[in-house]
Design an enzyme around this catalytic site. Structure first.
Site, short mmCIF file in Angstrom:
data_model
loop_
_atom_site.label_atom_id
_atom_site.label_comp_id
_atom_site.label_asym_id
_atom_site.label_seq_id
_atom_site.Cartn_x
_atom_site.Cartn_y
_atom_site.Cartn_z
N GLY A 14 27.47 -23.46 -40.75
CA GLY A 14 26.33 -24.05 -40.07
C GLY A 14 26.10 -25.47 -40.55
O GLY A 14 26.95 -26.07 -41.20
N LEU A 15 24.91 -26.01 -40.24
CA LEU A 15 24.61 -27.38 -40.65
C LEU A 15 24.19 -27.40 -42.11
O LEU A 15 23.02 -27.49 -42.44
CB LEU A 15 23.50 -27.96 -39.78
CG LEU A 15 23.92 -28.48 -38.41
CD1 LEU A 15 22.77 -29.22 -37.76
CD2 LEU A 15 25.13 -29.40 -38.52
N HIS A 16 25.16 -27.31 -43.00
CA HIS A 16 24.88 -27.32 -44.44
C HIS A 16 24.97 -28.76 -44.95
O HIS A 16 25.10 -29.70 -44.18
CB HIS A 16 25.87 -26.41 -45.16
CG HIS A 16 27.29 -26.85 -44.96
ND1 HIS A 16 28.07 -27.32 -45.98
CD2 HIS A 16 28.03 -26.91 -43.84
CE1 HIS A 16 29.25 -27.65 -45.48
NE2 HIS A 16 29.26 -27.42 -44.21
N GLY A 17 24.89 -28.91 -46.26
CA GLY A 17 24.82 -30.25 -46.85
C GLY A 17 25.94 -31.18 -46.44
O GLY A 17 25.71 -32.30 -46.00
N ALA A 20 25.79 -32.09 -42.70
CA ALA A 20 24.69 -33.02 -42.44
C ALA A 20 25.06 -34.41 -42.93
O ALA A 20 24.78 -35.42 -42.27
CB ALA A 20 23.42 -32.52 -43.11
#
Lengths: 91, 600
Positions: A14-17, A20
Site C-alpha cells: 500500500g501507500l507506505h513510507g 509516499a
C-alpha cells in the site's frame, strides 16, 4: 489546467513510507500542484509525505489524483506509471 | 537518571537478533526529553524573529541529516532511504508550514508551536488502521526531537565521540543514531523495543556483533559503565554479573569461538570425501576486496564473480578501462586458481533514471541479464573486452547468466567472437583458450541441457533462480515464500538431469546457489554428482568439514532412494535422519546456520 485521474494501489504494502516518498520526489519535479482525494475524505497535499501517509491506503484502494498547473498532464501520466510499477517495490 | 542502585546479577530475557556473546560496559544512548519553555510572544517583531529562528532550526536539522547520510559507511548505506524520508518530513507542510502558521496565529514560541503541530500529526496517525503506516509517527517524533534540540540549542548526545569499546543500550535505536556511531567501538546492542526485522537487528547483523532487543525497560535499569553480559544466542542479558557468572560466560564464549575456529582451521585442508573423491570448493564474491576473505576461508578459487557492483555504484555505465582494472586485480589476486566471471545480470530499468519510470510488472521474467546485454550490445561488448583483456593475467572462466535456449547462446557467442576478432586486429592479448560457460537457472535450459552442453565448456547451476522459476515461487513474497523448497523432488530431478547432460558431454558442472552452502544439501548434491560447490566465503569451512566426513559412494546410493520419493516431506525426513547420525552436533540446524552467518 485542472486534471483528474483515478489510480489504483497495486503494490502489496500500500501507500507506505517508501511509496509516499517516491510520490513526493516525483511531484517535486513538476511545477503543478498535486492533490489526492480518497472517497469521502478531505483532499490532501501530494507534496507532503505525511499527508499521503494519513490517507492510509492499503493494496487495492482507489484514489483520485488532481493536478493543477501547466504540466499537470505529464505529472499525472508519470504518477500513473509510478503506481502501475508498484513504486519499484521489489517484492 | 534516578539514583537507584544497579542490582547485581539481574537476568533479563529478550529476543536474540544477532548471535555472539560479549561482556562489556554499557553506554546509554539517552534521548532524554528536552526541558521546553512555553511562552507567549508580545509583539510583531518577536513573532517575526521566532519564525526566522524556527526556519534556521529547520535548516540546521536538514544539514545534520545530510551530514549523517554522507557519513554512513557502505555497510549500512542501503538504509539511507530512511534519512531521505526524514529530510522530506522536515520540509513537509504539516511540519514546517503548520508550525509557522501556529507561531503567527497563536503568537506562541517555536518550541511550543512545533509541539502542537506534531500533536496534530500524531492524532491523524493514531486513526490509521494499518500498523506499518501508523508506526511512521516514530519518524516524525524523531525528526521533531532533532528540530527541538536545535531550537533549544542543547548539544546533541554525541555518539560519534565514543572512544572505548562499549555495549550500546537504548530504548530504540534510530537509523540516525546508528549512522552517528563509531561502529569500531561498538561491541553489541541491546534495546527495550524491537524485533528480528527492527533497525537495531539489521544493523547488528550487518556489523556481525551480538544484539538482544525487546528487553522492555533495560534502558532504565542500567547506567553508563554498568557491566553487562549479552548472549546473542539465547537472547539473555545479565546486568551487573557476579564473578561466577562472568567466568561461566567467558567459558561459553571460548567454547563458541573454539567451535568456529575448529571449523575454520580445517578449512585449509583439502575437501576430499572419506572415499577419496576431491571436491572443489570455491567462493561467490561481489567485490574485489572479498578475494582475501575467500582465500582465508579456504576457497580454491572464485566460482562466481558477480559483476553488477561497478554498474550500480556510479551513475551511468563504467568505462571499459575501469572494468578491466577491476577484473585484472581479481584474477591476479586469486592466481594460480581461477575466477569465473559472470557477465552483467541486471535488468534494463536499473540504467534508466527513476523519473523515466520504465517499469516492469514482473522484473524476474523481464528484460534482464543476457537479454538486456543482447539488446544493448555496446554495453555488453565493453564488458566482454574488459574480461578478455584481463584473461591475459591469469585464469578466467567466462559465464553468461540466464540463458534460456540455444539461439540465445549462439547469439551471445557471436558477439563474443566479434569482440575476440576486434582484439586480435588490435593486437591486444587475451587467453585464446578461455573457458566459456553458462548459468543453468531457467527451466528451459535444464530441458535443453544436452543440446546446450555441446556448445560450452561448463555449466554452473544457479539454484536460487532455478527453484524460483521451477516452482513459480517468489521467495521474497511472504505469502508464498514457505513453498520455496530445495528438497522439492522436481528440483532434485532437474539438478540430476543437468549433471547427467554435462557428464554425457564431458563438460564440468558446478553449483553456485544457496544450496551449495546449506549443510543439509551437501550429501544430496554430492550424490547427484556435483563436484564443485561455490558459496559465500563464510559457509566454506563448515561445508568442507562435512565433505571430509562423508562417503561419496554412500551419497550416490542414497540418491537412488531419494529419487524414489514423491514429496518434499519424505525427502526432508530421509536427509534429516542421515544428518543426525552423520553429524549429531548439527542437529540444531538454526544454531549452526547462525554460526556460519557470523563467520562470514
Amino acid at each position: 489546467m485542472d486534471q483528474i485521474k483515478r489510480l489504483e494501489i497495486l503494490n502489496d504494502l500500500g501507500l507506505h513510507g517508501r511509496a509516499a516518498a517516491r510520490i513526493v520526489e516525483l511531484t517535486g519535479q513538476y511545477k503543478s500542484k498535486l492533490y489526492f482525494i480518497k472517497d469521502g475524505h478531505r483532499e490532501v497535499d501530494g507534496s507532503s509525505i505525511l499527508s499521503i501517509l494519513t490517507l492510509a491506503c492499503p493494496k487495492g484502494t482507489e484514489i483520485q489524483a488532481r493536478a493543477v498547473g501547466e504540466d499537470a498532464e505529464e505529472l499525472l501520466d508519470n504518477l500513473s506509471k509510478l503506481f502501475k510499477r508498484k513504486f519499484g517495490e521489489r517484492k | 537518571m534516578t539514583d537507584h542502585k544497579v542490582i547485581e546479577n539481574t537476568r533479563l530475557q529478550g529476543i536474540a537478533v544477532s548471535p555472539g556473546i560479549i561482556i562489556g560496559k554499557a553506554r546509554l544512548v539517552d534521548r532524554t526529553k528536552q526541558k521546553i519553555i512555553y511562552q507567549y510572544l508580545v509583539d510583531e517583531d518577536q513573532i517575526k524573529q521566532e519564525k526566522e529562528r524556527f526556519k534556521e532550526a529547520l535548516d540546521i536539522t536538514k544539514e545534520q541529516i545530510v551530514t549523517l547520510k554522507n557519513r554512513m559507511s557502505d555497510q549500512i548505506r542501503e538504509h539511507s532511504f530512511i534519512l531521505d524520508a526524514h529530510l522530506m518530513i522536515v520540509d513537509d507542510s504539516m511540519v514546517s508550514d503548520a508550525t509557522i502558521n501556529i507561531i503567527l496565529e497563536e503568537k506562541i514560541n517555536a518550541e511550543w508551536a512545533l509541539k502542537k503541530s506534531v500533536q496534530k500529526i500524531r492524532q491523524l496517525f493514531e486513526e490509521i488502521d494499518y500498523e506499518y503506516i501508523r508506526d511512521r509517527i516514530n519518524d516524525v517524533e524523531n525528526v521533531a526531537e532533532r528540530i527541538l534540540r536545535n531550537l533549544v540549542g542543547k548539544e546533541q548526545d554525541n555518539l560519534s565521540e565514543i572512544n572505548e569499546r562499549v555495549i550500546i543500550v537504548a530504548h530504540d535505536l534510530s537509523p540516525a543514531d546508528t549512522s552517528e556511531l563509531n561502529t569500531a567501538m561498538v561491541m553489541g546492542f541491546i534495546a527495550d523495543v524491537g524485533g528480528l526485522t527492527s533497525h537495531t537487528a539489521i544493523m547488528a547483523q550487518a556489523l556481525k556483533i551480538p544484539a538482544v532487543v525487546g528487553l522492555e525497560s533495560v534502558s532504565n535499569q542500567v547506567e553508563d559503565g554498568t557491566l553487562l553480559i549479552v548472549d546473542g544466542y539465547n537472547g539473555e542479558i545479565i546486568i551487573g554479573p557476579d564473578d561466577d557468572t562472568i567466568i561461566a560466560y567467558e567459558e561459553k564464549q571460548v567454547q563458541h569461538e573454539r567451535y568456529k575456529s575448529s571449523i575454520l582451521r580445517l578449512s585449509h585442508l583439502s575437501s576430499e570425501t572419506v572415499d577419496g573423491h576431491r571436491i572443489a570448493i570455491t567462493a561467490n564474491i561481489e567485490f574485489l576486496e572479498e578475494v582475501i576473505a575467500a582465500k582465508d576461508h579456504g576457497a580454491e578459487g572464485i566460482g562466481l564473480y558477480r559483476t553488477e557492483y561497478l554498474y550500480l555504484r556510479s551513475k551511468g555505465i563504467p568505462e571499459e578501462e575501469e572494468l578491466f582494472e577491476d577484473y585484472r586485480q581479481v584474477v591476479e589476486n586469486i592466481s594460480p586458481s581461477s575466477v569465473t566471471i559472470r557477465t552483467l545480470d541486471l535488468g534494463g530499468d536499473k540504467f534508466l533514471s527513476d523519473s523515466e519510470l520504465i517499469g516492469e510488472i514482473n522484473p524476474a521474467l523481464g528484460l534482464r541479464a543476457i537479454r538486456f546485454c543482447l539488446k544493448e550490445p555496446e554495453i555488453f561488448k565493453s564488458q566482454l573486452r574488459a574480461i578478455l583483456r584481463a584473461s591475459a593475467y591469469g585464469r578466467i572462466r567466462l559465464m553468461f547468466p540466464m540463458i534460456s535456449g540455444l539461439q540465445e547462446l549462439l547469439d551471445t557467442k557471436k558477439i563474443l567472437n566479434e569482440v575476440m576478432n576486434d582484439l586480435e586486429k588490435e593486437n591486444v592479448e587475451y587467453d585464446h583458450d578461455i573457458k566459456i560457460g553458462i548459468m543453468i537457472e531457467v527451466p528451459s535450459a535444464v530441458t535443453m541441457a544436452d543440446i546446450l552442453a555441446k556448445h560450452v565448456d561448463f555449466f554452473s547451476i544457479g539454484t536460487n533462480d532455478l527453484i524460483q522459476y521451477t516452482l513459480a515461487i517468489d521467495r521474497v513474497n511472504e505469502h508464498v515464500a514457505y513453498m520455496y523448497e530445495p528438497y522439492h523432488p522436481a528440483v532434485i530431478r532437474m539438478i540430476t538431469q543437468v549433471v547427467k547432460a554435462a557428464r554425457d558431454a564431458g563438460i564440468e558442472v558446478s553449483l553456485c546457489g544457496e544450496m551449495a552452502s546449506d549443510p543439509f544439501c551437501t550429501a544430496l548434491l554430492l550424490g547427484i554428482g556435483i563436484n564443485e560447490f561455490s558459496m559465500n566465503a563464510g559457509g566454506i569451512p563448515l561445508i568442507k568439514k562435512i565433505i571430509r566426513s562423508i562417503s561419496r559412494e554412500e551419497a550416490v546410493n542414497d540418491l537412488k532412494d531419494i529419487l524414489q520419493f514423491e514429496t518434499v516431506r519424505e525427502v526432508r525426513k530421509f536427509i534429516e535422519k542421515k544428518m543426525e547420525t552423520l553429524m549429531p552436533e548439527l542437529k540444531d540446524k538454526d544454531f549452526y546456520m547462525k554460526l556460519s552467518l557470523n563467520n562470514s
